[in-house]
Design a protein around this motif. Sequence first.
Motif: not given
Length: 257
Positions: A27-28, A36-39, A51-53, A80-82
């Motif tokens: 969604a965000e 790349l931060i997906r929420l 979080v997707n580097p 927080l999750t990577v």
Amino acid sequence: MRDMTASPEMPLVRRLEAVGFRAWPAAEVAYDGSWLIRLTECHDSRRLNSVNPLDPSDSRDIAARLEKASRRFADYGRQLTVRQTPLTPPALIAHMNEAGWQSFAGSIVMIADIPPNESTDSIEHLPTRDIGRFVDARVQICPGEHSAKAALTEIIGAIKPEIGLFVFEDTKIGPSAISLAVHDNDLAGLLQVAVAPEKRGQGIATAIVQSSLRWARLRGARQAWLAVETGNQAARGLYAKFGFREVYRYVYRRPGE
């Protein structure tokens, strides 16, 4: 932990990551450099909240950037999750290791050539266009996801590439299997593949994957990709029959207690 910082197929890894994000949209979306931060507030999927580097060389200010991301996740009520892939900077992996971050939910991303269809160029099972029907079938096959019904409807409706929603039904139990195929240029992703517990071991999974691939081939796809949990030996065996091979692996990381 298996070293996932190097891969002989990095261009393919980058491409599969990109089509994967389009196939299951958050969604965000925000960027911090190449991170790349997906929420997604409505669904707790790890892939939609991570979080997707995307650049192994982007390792500046790791601690500060993780703290900033943590605050963003907290605003969504998330931890927080990577998502650690071959694109994750080695320095970030070292930072997480030294800080005792946990690893969990490992998956394997696989790819296979889609063979040409038979000369009839037709498929026995056609996909439905009814997202509600597909989601209802998903919830019936996987009852634990009932609370995510509205969220699944929203996520699937937001997918931009062409989709094929496959629902197999049984006259006695109703939905027996589902599959979501996402056609993106010459690639097709297979997602949400599930079979009702009482119908497993009867070849239904093979049939619905085959139908999904034939549909994708007719739409112009030449290769298919998917992600399967590392420990799901049954699914890995199924996909091996279709020629799927491993391209790379990923795991999720979270700060330790």
